[in-house]
Enzyme design. Structure first.
Site, short mmCIF file in Angstrom:
data_model
loop_
_atom_site.label_atom_id
_atom_site.label_comp_id
_atom_site.label_asym_id
_atom_site.label_seq_id
_atom_site.Cartn_x
_atom_site.Cartn_y
_atom_site.Cartn_z
N GLU A 18 38.25 33.07 -13.91
CA GLU A 18 37.50 32.52 -12.75
C GLU A 18 36.58 31.37 -13.00
O GLU A 18 35.99 31.29 -14.18
CB GLU A 18 36.50 33.76 -12.21
N HIS A 78 38.58 32.12 -3.63
CA HIS A 78 37.74 33.17 -2.70
C HIS A 78 37.29 32.62 -1.61
O HIS A 78 37.12 31.34 -1.45
CB HIS A 78 36.61 33.24 -3.71
P1 FAD Z 1 31.13 43.81 1.25
O1 FAD Z 1 32.19 44.58 0.72
O2 FAD Z 1 30.84 43.59 2.51
O3 FAD Z 1 29.98 44.85 0.87
C1 FAD Z 1 28.63 44.24 0.96
C2 FAD Z 1 27.70 45.60 1.17
O4 FAD Z 1 27.74 46.09 2.48
C3 FAD Z 1 27.70 46.50 0.25
O5 FAD Z 1 26.45 47.28 -0.05
C4 FAD Z 1 28.76 47.56 0.78
O6 FAD Z 1 28.47 49.09 0.29
C5 FAD Z 1 28.31 47.32 2.29
N1 FAD Z 1 29.59 47.57 3.46
C6 FAD Z 1 30.51 47.18 3.27
N2 FAD Z 1 31.32 47.25 4.07
C7 FAD Z 1 30.79 47.96 5.14
C8 FAD Z 1 30.83 48.41 6.67
N3 FAD Z 1 31.97 48.15 7.00
N4 FAD Z 1 29.79 48.96 7.29
C9 FAD Z 1 28.66 49.02 6.40
N5 FAD Z 1 28.31 48.65 5.20
C10 FAD Z 1 29.43 48.17 4.40
N6 FAD Z 1 29.80 35.67 -3.77
C11 FAD Z 1 30.22 34.38 -3.29
O7 FAD Z 1 29.21 33.76 -2.39
N7 FAD Z 1 31.05 33.52 -3.59
C12 FAD Z 1 32.18 34.11 -4.44
O8 FAD Z 1 33.03 33.15 -4.67
C13 FAD Z 1 32.01 35.33 -5.00
N8 FAD Z 1 32.88 35.75 -5.80
C14 FAD Z 1 32.93 37.10 -6.19
C15 FAD Z 1 33.92 37.52 -7.09
C16 FAD Z 1 33.76 39.04 -7.43
C17 FAD Z 1 34.74 39.39 -8.53
C18 FAD Z 1 32.84 39.69 -7.09
C19 FAD Z 1 32.72 41.17 -7.80
C20 FAD Z 1 31.61 39.20 -6.28
C21 FAD Z 1 31.76 38.08 -6.12
N9 FAD Z 1 30.71 37.49 -5.00
C22 FAD Z 1 30.58 36.13 -4.68
C23 FAD Z 1 29.59 38.32 -4.79
C24 FAD Z 1 29.77 39.10 -3.47
O9 FAD Z 1 29.86 38.02 -2.33
C25 FAD Z 1 28.37 39.53 -3.13
O10 FAD Z 1 28.09 40.72 -4.25
C26 FAD Z 1 28.16 40.01 -1.90
O11 FAD Z 1 26.94 40.61 -1.81
C27 FAD Z 1 28.97 41.41 -1.58
O12 FAD Z 1 30.34 40.80 -1.18
P2 FAD Z 1 31.41 42.00 -0.94
O13 FAD Z 1 32.62 41.20 -0.57
O14 FAD Z 1 31.55 43.06 -1.87
O15 FAD Z 1 30.78 42.51 0.28
#
Ligand code: FAD
Length: 287
Positions: A18, A78
Site C-alpha cells: 500500500e 482506494h
Molecule cells: P464503512 O464500511 O462504511 O463503516 C464505517 C462505520 O459505519 C463502521 O462503524 C460500520 O460498522 C458502520 N456501518 C457500515 N455500514 C453501515 C450501514 N449500512 N448502516 C449503519 N452503519 C454502518 N481512509 C481514507 O480516507 N482513505 C484511504 O485510502 C483508506 N484506505 C484504507 C484501507 C484499508 C485497508 C483500511 C482498513 C482502511 C482504510 N481507510 C482509508 C480508513 C477508512 O476509510 C476508515 O476506517 C473509515 O472510518 C471507515 O471506512 P469503511 O470503508 O470501513 O466504512
C-alpha cells in the site's frame, strides 16, 4: 487482472503493497525508487490510498493508472465517499476503467482533518456498502473493502460491525483487507466470527513493520483500539534511539507475525509501506 482471481488461484501467498499519493516531486521520486526496490518481492498488486477526505481522488486514480500501465503492477485505487458526490465518483470510476484499472477498494473514508464526526455530502453516499453497490451496478470492476479485527472505532460492538460488514460483502465486495493489527489472535477470532455470519471472502491481514517506538505511538493514536503487545513495545524501548536496532526489532516482530499468519492459512499479506521499501523488504526476507 482481478485481485479476487489472485486469491482464488491459491498459488501461494499474495504479497501486496500500500502506497499513498506523494505531495511533492521529491516524494514522487522517492516513491518510484521504493517501488523499484519492492518489485523484488513480486507483489501481487499495489494499492493507492485516497487521502485528505477524498481530495486526492484524481491524483490517486492517475497514480494507479501510471503504476499499472508503466510499471506493469496490477493496481487497486482506494475510493472514498468522504466529500464526494455520486457524479464525481462516477466520473473517476469511468476514467479509471477506461485506462485499464480493474480493482477498487470501496471505502467510506476518514472524516476531513479537524472533524470528529463523519457526514455525507449532498448527493453522496453514507457507507462503503452503498459505494460498493453503486460500483457493482454500473461498472465491471473487482471490489475490495476494509475490515477491522478489533472493531471499527465508531461501531457500538464487534457484532454490529460484522453485521455491517456483511452488507458490504453482499453488495459485491470480493475480498477484505484488515486495518493493521499486531495481535494475530484478534485476526483469527475475527475470521472465525465473520465465517460464522456467512462472510466467506478472503480476509487479507494488513501488516505494518514498525520503525521505532515513536512510530508505534503514532500508529496507536491514529488507529484507536489497536492492541499493542508488550513484546513489541519492550523491544522498541530497548532499542532506544538506535534507528537500526529499532528497525530490526520492528522487522523481527512483523516477520514473526507474517510467518504465523501464513502458516495458518492467511491468503497473503498486505504491507502498509508508508512509501518506503526497507522494512517491507527485510520483513519478507525473514519469512
Ligand atoms: P464503512 O464500511 O462504511 O463503516 C464505517 C462505520 O459505519 C463502521 O462503524 C460500520 O460498522 C458502520 N456501518 C457500515 N455500514 C453501515 C450501514 N449500512 N448502516 C449503519 N452503519 C454502518 N481512509 C481514507 O480516507 N482513505 C484511504 O485510502 C483508506 N484506505 C484504507 C484501507 C484499508 C485497508 C483500511 C482498513 C482502511 C482504510 N481507510 C482509508 C480508513 C477508512 O476509510 C476508515 O476506517 C473509515 O472510518 C471507515 O471506512 P469503511 O470503508 O470501513 O466504512
Amino acid at each position: 487482472m482481478r485481485i479476487a482471481d489472485l486469491y482464488a488461484a491459491n498459488d501461494g501467498p499474495v504479497f501486496s503493497l500500500e502506497f499513498f499519493t506523494p505531495k511533492s516531486e521529491a516524494g514522487r521520486k522517492a516513491l518510484f525508487r521504493a517501488i523499484g526496490r519492492l518489485k523484488a518481492i513480486e507483489p501481487g498488486f499495489a494499492s493507492i490510498t485516497c487521502g485528505a477526505a477524498g481530495t486526492t481522488r484524481e491524483r490517486t486514480a492517475d497514480l494507479a493508472i501510471e503504476l499499472q500501465n508503466e510499471l506493469g503492477i496490477t493496481t487497486m485505487a482506494h475510493l472514498v465517499c468522504t466529500g464526494t458526490t455520486q457524479a464525481e465518483l462516477d466520473e473517476t470510476l469511468r476514467h479509471m476503467q477506461a485506462n485499464g484499472i480493474e480493482n477498487i477498494l470501496a471505502l467510506r473514508g476518514d472524516p476531513p482533518k479537524g472533524a470528529t464526526d463523519w457526514a455525507p455530502v449532498e448527493g453522496g453516499f453514507r457507507h462503503a456498502n452503498e459505494l460498493a453497490a453503486f460500483i457493482r451496478e454500473r461498472f465491471s470492476l473487482g471490489l475490495g473493502g476494509a475490515c477491522y479485527p478489533e472493531k471499527h472505532h465508531e461501531a457500538a460492538s464487534l457484532e454490529a460491525d460484522i453485521e455491517h460488514l456483511k452488507l458490504k460483502v453482499d453488495a459485491g465486495v470480493e475480498f477484505l483487507i484488515t486495518q493493521l493489527f499486531f495481535d494475530n489472535d484478534k485476526y483469527w477470532r475475527f475470521v472465525e466470527e465473520i465465517r460464522a455470519e456467512g462472510i466467506a471472502v478472503p480476509v487479507v491481514p494488513g501488516i505494518m513493520p514498525v520503525l521505532s517506538l515513536t512510530n508505534l505511538q503514532r500508529i496507536a493514536s491514529l488507529s484507536p483500539g489497536t492492541s499493542i503487545p508488550s513484546e513489541l513495545e519492550d523491544a522498541l524501548r530497548a532499542a532506544g534511539d538506535d534507528d537500526d536496532a529499532s528497525l530490526a526489532a520492528g522487522v523481527r516482530f512483523a516477520a514473526k507475525q507474517c510467518r504465523e499468519l501464513l502458516a495458518n492459512g492467511a491468503p497473503g499479506i498486505h504491507f502498509y509501506t508508508l512509501n518506503r521499501s526497507k522494512a517491507t523488504l527485510r520483513t519478507v526476507a525473514e519469512l
